[in-house]
Scaffold this motif. Sequence first.
Motif, PDB file in Angstrom:
ATOM      1  N   ALA A 156       0.849  -1.196   0.000  1.00  0.00           N
ATOM      2  CA  ALA A 156       0.000   0.000   0.000  1.00  0.00           C
ATOM      3  C   ALA A 156       0.878   1.237   0.000  1.00  0.00           C
ATOM      4  O   ALA A 156       1.836   1.321   0.770  1.00  0.00           O
ATOM      5  CB  ALA A 156      -0.896  -0.005   1.235  1.00  0.00           C
ATOM      6  N   PRO A 157       0.604   2.184  -0.891  1.00  0.00           N
ATOM      7  CA  PRO A 157       1.412   3.396  -0.923  1.00  0.00           C
ATOM      8  C   PRO A 157       1.131   4.261   0.295  1.00  0.00           C
ATOM      9  O   PRO A 157       0.102   4.162   0.938  1.00  0.00           O
ATOM     10  CB  PRO A 157       0.998   4.084  -2.204  1.00  0.00           C
ATOM     11  CG  PRO A 157      -0.369   3.584  -2.487  1.00  0.00           C
ATOM     12  CD  PRO A 157      -0.432   2.200  -1.914  1.00  0.00           C
ATOM     13  N   ALA A 158       2.079   5.098   0.581  1.00  0.00           N
ATOM     14  CA  ALA A 158       1.907   6.022   1.704  1.00  0.00           C
ATOM     15  C   ALA A 158       0.748   6.964   1.380  1.00  0.00           C
ATOM     16  O   ALA A 158       0.492   7.261   0.211  1.00  0.00           O
ATOM     17  CB  ALA A 158       3.184   6.792   1.935  1.00  0.00           C
ATOM     18  N   PRO A 159       0.053   7.426   2.377  1.00  0.00           N
ATOM     19  CA  PRO A 159      -1.088   8.303   2.095  1.00  0.00           C
ATOM     20  C   PRO A 159      -0.616   9.586   1.404  1.00  0.00           C
ATOM     21  O   PRO A 159       0.351  10.216   1.812  1.00  0.00           O
ATOM     22  CB  PRO A 159      -1.687   8.594   3.467  1.00  0.00           C
ATOM     23  CG  PRO A 159      -0.687   8.132   4.476  1.00  0.00           C
ATOM     24  CD  PRO A 159       0.216   7.188   3.795  1.00  0.00           C
ATOM     25  N   GLY A 160      -1.270   9.915   0.352  1.00  0.00           N
ATOM     26  CA  GLY A 160      -0.944  11.123  -0.385  1.00  0.00           C
ATOM     27  C   GLY A 160       0.055  10.894  -1.512  1.00  0.00           C
ATOM     28  O   GLY A 160       0.275  11.759  -2.323  1.00  0.00           O
ATOM     29  N   TRP A 161       0.661   9.728  -1.581  1.00  0.00           N
ATOM     30  CA  TRP A 161       1.642   9.426  -2.632  1.00  0.00           C
ATOM     31  C   TRP A 161       1.106   8.285  -3.483  1.00  0.00           C
ATOM     32  O   TRP A 161       0.587   7.311  -2.982  1.00  0.00           O
ATOM     33  CB  TRP A 161       2.980   8.985  -2.036  1.00  0.00           C
ATOM     34  CG  TRP A 161       3.728  10.083  -1.364  1.00  0.00           C
ATOM     35  CD1 TRP A 161       3.640  10.451  -0.089  1.00  0.00           C
ATOM     36  CD2 TRP A 161       4.679  10.935  -1.962  1.00  0.00           C
ATOM     37  NE1 TRP A 161       4.449  11.480   0.202  1.00  0.00           N
ATOM     38  CE2 TRP A 161       5.126  11.819  -0.974  1.00  0.00           C
ATOM     39  CE3 TRP A 161       5.196  11.080  -3.237  1.00  0.00           C
ATOM     40  CZ2 TRP A 161       6.061  12.807  -1.191  1.00  0.00           C
ATOM     41  CZ3 TRP A 161       6.134  12.053  -3.458  1.00  0.00           C
ATOM     42  CH2 TRP A 161       6.561  12.923  -2.439  1.00  0.00           C
ATOM     43  N   GLN A 162       1.280   8.396  -4.745  1.00  0.00           N
ATOM     44  CA  GLN A 162       0.899   7.321  -5.648  1.00  0.00           C
ATOM     45  C   GLN A 162       2.167   6.672  -6.174  1.00  0.00           C
ATOM     46  O   GLN A 162       3.149   7.352  -6.450  1.00  0.00           O
ATOM     47  CB  GLN A 162       0.122   7.877  -6.835  1.00  0.00           C
ATOM     48  CG  GLN A 162      -1.356   7.925  -6.592  1.00  0.00           C
ATOM     49  CD  GLN A 162      -2.055   8.266  -7.894  1.00  0.00           C
ATOM     50  OE1 GLN A 162      -1.500   8.925  -8.731  1.00  0.00           O
ATOM     51  NE2 GLN A 162      -3.273   7.809  -8.036  1.00  0.00           N
ATOM     52  N   LEU A 163       2.090   5.353  -6.315  1.00  0.00           N
ATOM     53  CA  LEU A 163       3.242   4.661  -6.885  1.00  0.00           C
ATOM     54  C   LEU A 163       3.200   4.778  -8.397  1.00  0.00           C
ATOM     55  O   LEU A 163       2.158   4.594  -9.014  1.00  0.00           O
ATOM     56  CB  LEU A 163       3.216   3.176  -6.506  1.00  0.00           C
ATOM     57  CG  LEU A 163       3.505   2.855  -5.057  1.00  0.00           C
ATOM     58  CD1 LEU A 163       3.367   1.355  -4.824  1.00  0.00           C
ATOM     59  CD2 LEU A 163       4.903   3.294  -4.689  1.00  0.00           C
ATOM     60  N   PRO A 164       4.320   5.072  -8.991  1.00  0.00           N
ATOM     61  CA  PRO A 164       4.328   5.123 -10.460  1.00  0.00           C
ATOM     62  C   PRO A 164       4.254   3.704 -11.011  1.00  0.00           C
ATOM     63  O   PRO A 164       4.629   2.743 -10.347  1.00  0.00           O
ATOM     64  CB  PRO A 164       5.672   5.773 -10.787  1.00  0.00           C
ATOM     65  CG  PRO A 164       6.518   5.501  -9.606  1.00  0.00           C
ATOM     66  CD  PRO A 164       5.602   5.453  -8.431  1.00  0.00           C
ATOM     67  N   PRO A 165       3.751   3.550 -12.215  1.00  0.00           N
ATOM     68  CA  PRO A 165       3.684   2.203 -12.789  1.00  0.00           C
ATOM     69  C   PRO A 165       5.089   1.669 -13.015  1.00  0.00           C
ATOM     70  O   PRO A 165       6.018   2.435 -13.273  1.00  0.00           O
ATOM     71  CB  PRO A 165       2.947   2.405 -14.111  1.00  0.00           C
ATOM     72  CG  PRO A 165       3.167   3.839 -14.448  1.00  0.00           C
ATOM     73  CD  PRO A 165       3.279   4.565 -13.142  1.00  0.00           C
ATOM     74  N   PRO A 166       5.244   0.352 -12.916  1.00  0.00           N
ATOM     75  CA  PRO A 166       6.586  -0.198 -13.127  1.00  0.00           C
ATOM     76  C   PRO A 166       7.021  -0.023 -14.578  1.00  0.00           C
ATOM     77  O   PRO A 166       6.213  -0.078 -15.493  1.00  0.00           O
ATOM     78  CB  PRO A 166       6.436  -1.672 -12.768  1.00  0.00           C
ATOM     79  CG  PRO A 166       4.992  -1.949 -12.872  1.00  0.00           C
ATOM     80  CD  PRO A 166       4.263  -0.663 -12.599  1.00  0.00           C
TER      81      PRO A 166
END
Length: 183
Positions: free
Chosen positions: A58-68
């Motif tokens: 799960a990403p940190a709140p407020g941050w989105q993980l970029p696609p691999p």
Amino acid sequence: MGDYTIQISTKLIDQLARDDEKVKRRVRKPKPKKVVEQPEEPQDNGRELPSEPKSSPAPAPGWQLPPPVYLPVTPAPPPPPSPLIQKAEAIRAVVAESAKVLEKLDKQEARMQQELARRAKELHDREFKLPYQNPVPCADEKAACHECYMSNAAKDPLKCAEAVKRFEACVRMARHSGSVAMK
């Protein structure tokens, strides 16, 4: 453009002249980055790769993980050979060539030794050959007469009369044929 002047102090010249002292620089503190929220979600092309985990953290709140990002894997080119390796390879090549030359010289030496031994034997046979010797006539009859006397000398030497007659006949024939010159 403006005119600029540069002033070099004696302290700077001393620091440059001595290598042991390092110029101290001030480290800037990084400024905190501003968070920009992206309302869009990354687009999925509908294909899942088998190496991709099913449950992503799960990403940190407020941050989105970029696609691999998948990049093609290409083998790296071999590093260029260093000068030391090139010198070592050149030395190995010279050593291998020297070993081949040594083998050839050993074979040539063996052939020359065989030839020398053959020629020495021929020369020895030619130079130190005994001259032709005439065979001694009546050698068998003489040996038989001698053997008879040795075995019958104490008992009865007259038993050897037959052996003595054969020896005498042989000597007479050899004189008659001229093969033996008696003194």
